[in-house]
Design a protein around this motif. Structure first.
Motif, PDB file in Angstrom:
ATOM      1  N   VAL A 112       0.801  -1.284  -0.079  1.00 15.44           N
ATOM      2  CA  VAL A 112      -0.108   0.261   0.231  1.00 15.44           C
ATOM      3  C   VAL A 112       0.798   1.208  -0.056  1.00 15.44           C
ATOM      4  O   VAL A 112       2.112   1.151   0.197  1.00 15.44           O
ATOM      5  N   CYS A 113       0.087   2.538  -0.474  1.00 18.84           N
ATOM      6  CA  CYS A 113       0.943   3.672  -0.540  1.00 18.84           C
ATOM      7  C   CYS A 113       0.538   4.681   0.537  1.00 18.84           C
ATOM      8  O   CYS A 113      -0.431   5.480   0.064  1.00 18.84           O
ATOM      9  N   PRO A 114       0.596   4.640   1.959  1.00 19.72           N
ATOM     10  CA  PRO A 114      -0.060   5.581   2.673  1.00 19.72           C
ATOM     11  C   PRO A 114       0.529   7.021   2.520  1.00 19.72           C
ATOM     12  O   PRO A 114       1.647   7.206   1.985  1.00 19.72           O
ATOM     13  N   PRO A 115      -0.330   7.955   2.760  1.00 24.12           N
ATOM     14  CA  PRO A 115      -1.374   7.997   3.330  1.00 24.12           C
ATOM     15  C   PRO A 115      -2.650   7.446   2.360  1.00 24.12           C
ATOM     16  O   PRO A 115      -2.703   8.206   1.356  1.00 24.12           O
ATOM     17  N   THR A 116      -3.430   6.451   2.718  1.00 22.76           N
ATOM     18  CA  THR A 116      -4.361   5.862   1.800  1.00 22.76           C
ATOM     19  C   THR A 116      -5.544   5.406   2.556  1.00 22.76           C
ATOM     20  O   THR A 116      -5.441   5.415   3.891  1.00 22.76           O
ATOM     21  N   TYR A 117      -6.367   4.545   1.807  1.00 18.52           N
ATOM     22  CA  TYR A 117      -7.598   4.007   2.712  1.00 18.52           C
ATOM     23  C   TYR A 117      -7.052   2.787   3.578  1.00 18.52           C
ATOM     24  O   TYR A 117      -6.448   1.878   3.232  1.00 18.52           O
ATOM     25  N   GLY A 118      -7.516   2.798   4.698  1.00 17.85           N
ATOM     26  CA  GLY A 118      -7.131   2.012   5.861  1.00 17.85           C
ATOM     27  C   GLY A 118      -7.584   0.484   5.550  1.00 17.85           C
ATOM     28  O   GLY A 118      -7.006  -0.403   6.301  1.00 17.85           O
ATOM     29  N   MET A 119      -8.564   0.335   4.802  1.00 13.81           N
ATOM     30  CA  MET A 119      -9.316  -1.164   5.000  1.00 13.81           C
ATOM     31  C   MET A 119      -8.242  -2.196   4.119  1.00 13.81           C
ATOM     32  O   MET A 119      -8.383  -3.172   4.296  1.00 13.81           O
ATOM     33  N   TYR A 120      -7.267  -1.751   3.219  1.00 13.63           N
ATOM     34  CA  TYR A 120      -6.521  -2.370   2.423  1.00 13.63           C
ATOM     35  C   TYR A 120      -5.515  -3.140   3.769  1.00 13.63           C
ATOM     36  O   TYR A 120      -5.376  -4.266   3.879  1.00 13.63           O
ATOM     37  N   GLU A 121      -5.033  -2.556   4.418  1.00 17.21           N
ATOM     38  CA  GLU A 121      -4.098  -3.116   5.581  1.00 17.21           C
ATOM     39  C   GLU A 121      -4.877  -3.655   6.672  1.00 17.21           C
ATOM     40  O   GLU A 121      -4.497  -4.880   7.145  1.00 17.21           O
ATOM     41  N   PHE A 122      -5.885  -3.261   6.981  1.00 11.79           N
ATOM     42  CA  PHE A 122      -7.038  -3.836   8.045  1.00 11.79           C
ATOM     43  C   PHE A 122      -7.314  -5.386   7.495  1.00 11.79           C
ATOM     44  O   PHE A 122      -7.171  -6.304   8.321  1.00 11.79           O
ATOM     45  N   CYS A 123      -7.750  -5.357   6.271  1.00  8.46           N
ATOM     46  CA  CYS A 123      -8.124  -6.723   5.838  1.00  8.46           C
ATOM     47  C   CYS A 123      -6.834  -7.625   5.657  1.00  8.46           C
ATOM     48  O   CYS A 123      -7.266  -9.060   5.843  1.00  8.46           O
ATOM     49  N   ALA A 124      -5.842  -7.266   5.300  1.00  4.07           N
ATOM     50  CA  ALA A 124      -4.674  -8.034   5.180  1.00  4.07           C
ATOM     51  C   ALA A 124      -4.134  -8.596   6.652  1.00  4.07           C
ATOM     52  O   ALA A 124      -4.017  -9.670   7.087  1.00  4.07           O
TER      53      ALA A 124
END
Length: 362
Positions: A112-124
């Motif tokens: 991922v490339c933060p700051p970005t949508y947090g659900m990518y990391e959450f789901c991972a």
């Protein structure tokens, strides 16, 4: 020749056979006794409005009609897509499905490339999949060189364009460069949840050339249907053949499907475009007014239905607005977004009230 999707899918997923629900198996007849449904139903409609809805039957196992209508809507803007479309329960389910399909817990990673949508990391995290973060540059664009250096060890790269919370679009040429570099290693997922606010930046037309490109869409933003939880996953058949193995037996409820179909009908699309134009007008007015305030350092250009503002005050503007009954989004937890607040664009009256509150700040 094996597709990239077939190389990335864990063996456990490759062995999966989609659950054979009653609707999936199908059949024809006049007595439907194959799904353990009640033949009669309790009535929950509003009889005073002429409604007497019946919910005793399971919905379509795969909401085909919605997917067809949504793909037709996309093809009006992008031409023939060369991909398949499936309706899911919001963009968040699409993210979760992709990670569960192409990542093995404890073994694979996403980028991922933060700051970005947090659900990518959450789901991972929820699936014990590692997340590699390559931060955006100071201008909120991709650090392409750093991403390319680590693609070989990454199953999925999630890009959000227009991006949440920075509100900008990703340079088209950067996405193309990454698509070229990832052909043998990584599925590129572009989350276009806000695309109706910048339709000319969509990458859908690239799917014909790059079968490892995946696009996520939603009806939550420009369509104004956040509560029905309806999103779309668009991908090449080689990708979708694996994702389909993990889709729930009845992913979309009938009432949701009915509302979605109305939204995708000509009158619904006309209404969506009209309200999008109105929102953009309000957004640009609000930005111009914010730029005149002494407490505002930067108002970032927006291609979304929100604005990101960097304030030059030592106190929290988020907390101050709460005292006025105005709930915004504090972005200070992001290392690049200290003193930043994200404000959704509402009605002209809502933005006037917010502006007046900011003008009164001392």
């Amino acid at each position: 020749m094996k597709s990239l999707a077939s190389k990335l899918a864990p063996k456990a997923v490759e062995k999966l056979i989609p659950y054979q629900s009653a609707r999936r198996i199908g059949g024809s007849g006049h007595l439907w006794l194959n799904a353990n449904e009640l033949e009669s139903s309790c009535q929950y409609g509003d009889e005073s409005k002429g409604r007497n809805d019946v919910y005793n039957r399971y919905p379509d196992f795969l909401p085909h009609d919605i997917a067809v209508e949504y793909q037709a809507y996309c093809e009006q803007a992008s031409g023939a897509l060369g991909c398949e479309t499936v309706a899911v329960r919001g963009a968040d389910e699409a993210i979760d499905l992709l990670i569960r399909t192409f990542c093995q817990p404890g073994n694979d990673q996403i980028m991922v490339c933060p700051p970005t949508y947090g659900m990518y990391e959450f789901c991972a995290d929820a699936f014990s999949v590692n997340t590699l973060a390559v931060p955006l540059l100071d201008n909120f664009q991709l650090d392409v060189a750093a991403i390319k250096a680590q693609l070989a060890d990454t199953s999925l790269l999630f890009l959000c364009s227009p991006n949440n919370p920075t509100s900008n679009t990703i340079h088209h040429h950067d996405i193309v460069e990454l698509l070229e570099a990832s052909k043998a290693s990584t599925l590129i997922v572009v989350d276009e949840a806000y695309i109706e606010f910048a339709p000319e930046t969509s990458v859908l037309h690239l799917m014909v050339q790059y079968p490892h490109l995946i696009v996520i869409r939603t009806l939550s933003k420009a369509f104004g249907l956040a509560s029905i939880r309806c999103g779309f996953l668009m991908a090449d058949e080689s990708v979708m053949s694996y994702v389909a193995r993990l889709i729930a037996p009845y992913p979309i409820a009938d009432p949701t499907a009915e509302i979605a179909l109305k939204a995708l009908a000509p009158e619904g699309l006309k209404s969506m475009r009209s309200q999008t134009d109105e929102l953009i007008t309000t957004r640009e007015w609000f930005i111009s007014e914010l730029q005149a305030l002494q407490i505002v350092d930067v108002v970032y250009a927006s291609a979304t239905n929100f604005v990101l503002i960097h304030f030059n005050t030592s106190n929290s503007i988020y907390d101050y607005l709460l005292t006025k009954g105005i709930v915004t989004r504090n972005q200070a937890h992001e290392s690049m977004l200290e003193h930043c607040v994200r404000i959704s664009i509402g009605s002209k009256n809502s933005m006037l009230e917010t502006l007046n509150a900011l003008q009164q700040y001392q």
